[in-house]
Design an enzyme around this catalytic site. Structure first.
Site, PDB file in Angstrom:
ATOM      1  N   VAL A 136      -7.620   3.455   4.905  1.00 25.80           N
ATOM      2  CA  VAL A 136      -7.789   2.123   3.938  1.00 25.80           C
ATOM      3  C   VAL A 136      -6.498   1.414   4.122  1.00 25.80           C
ATOM      4  CG1 VAL A 136      -8.686   1.070   2.008  1.00 25.80           C
ATOM      5  CG2 VAL A 136      -9.307   3.372   2.666  1.00 25.80           C
ATOM      6  N   TYR A 152      -0.197  16.584   0.535  1.00 27.50           N
ATOM      7  CA  TYR A 152      -1.244  15.641   0.055  1.00 27.50           C
ATOM      8  C   TYR A 152      -2.553  16.324   0.407  1.00 27.50           C
ATOM      9  CZ  TYR A 152      -3.825  11.155   0.196  1.00 27.50           C
ATOM     10  OH  TYR A 152      -4.583  10.137  -0.064  1.00 27.50           O
TER      11      TYR A 152
END
Length: 260
Positions: free
Chosen positions: A190, A157
């Protein structure tokens, strides 16, 4: 005589009236970005692999919906022709497999790279071409703090998010002479489905919250302002940049607060 609002050149600095925006990745952060762009006057095309998500966000933003799998290169090329000219392109679609390098399967590697990096290149190429030909446009790619700093389990990632930043810089250099701006937004933590594994663990959630300077997670809506800024004339001289919207995550050194 004092200057009136109509004489003030900054009154409409963030307005997007008459602009057509394509949002790729219509859930979570993408949904809030769509609502913010629409609130500032943009006409939206909301694209997502999940047709229902695209339709729901499009209905909320008063725009059009498009079912699109950006890992399908042929489909992206077709969409570029069908959607037609866009002034703003926002790409939020991403996935993650959180595992140590030694445990990573090649299929998992391919899946993360295919969406996070290869599809970013495909979308940049397909829609950037039209913007360069018209001589205007703003492209906004979502990266992550993981493009700057890492932790165990985030190898692939993080690599794709760092790669996306380098694609943005290169596209900015290549598209800039034609008047096209290309920038990245790097969120911190988030509260979205992508971070559900972390937020479900109270200790993990708290550790991430206290890592940043603000001591909390972000809501998806807190990324929307950055999107509007980069899409608008307020950012007319901003290109090749990565805007950190991370609550101070990358500004703080370590997780220990020493006595002062």
């Amino acid at each position: 005589m004092s200057e009136t609002m109509t004489d003030n050149p900054y009154g409409d600095l963030f307005r997007l009236d008459g602009k057509r925006a394509l949002l790729v990745g219509a859930g979570g952060i993408g949904r809030e970005a769509a609502l913010a762009l629409a609130a500032h006057g943009a006409r939206l095309v909301c694209a997502d692999k999940d047709a229902a998500t695209a339709e729901e966000t499009a209905a909320s933003a008063g725009g059009e919906a498009l079912a699109l799998d950006v890992t399908d290169r042929a489909a992206v090329q077709r969409a570029a022709g069908e959607v037609g000219p866009v002034d703003v392109l926002v790409l939020t679609a991403a996935t993650n497999v959180r595992k140590p390098i030694l445990d990573y399967a090649h299929e998992e590697f391919d899946r993360v790279v295919s969406l996070n990096l290869a599809a970013t290149f495909t979308v940049l190429q397909a829609f950037g071409r039209g913007m360069v030909e018209r001589g205007a446009g703003s492209i906004i790619v979502f990266s992550s703090v993981r493009g700057q700093v890492v932790e165990p389990g985030q190898s692939v990632y993080a690599a794709t998010k760092a790669g996306a930043i380098q694609l943005v810089k290169t596209a900015a250099a290549e598209f800039g002479p034609a008047g096209v701006r290309v920038n990245a937004i790097a969120p911190g933590v988030v509260e979205t489905p992508l971070t559900a594994q972390i937020s479900a663990d109270p200790d993990w959630y708290r550790a991430y919250a206290t890592k940043g300077a603000l001591g909390r997670w972000a809501k998806p809506s807190e990324l929307a302002g950055a999107v509007v800024f980069l899409a608008s004339e307020a950012a007319s001289y901003v290109t090749g940049s990565t805007l950190m919207v991370d609550g101070g995550w990358t500004a703080v050194d370590g997780r220990f607060t020493p006595p002062t």
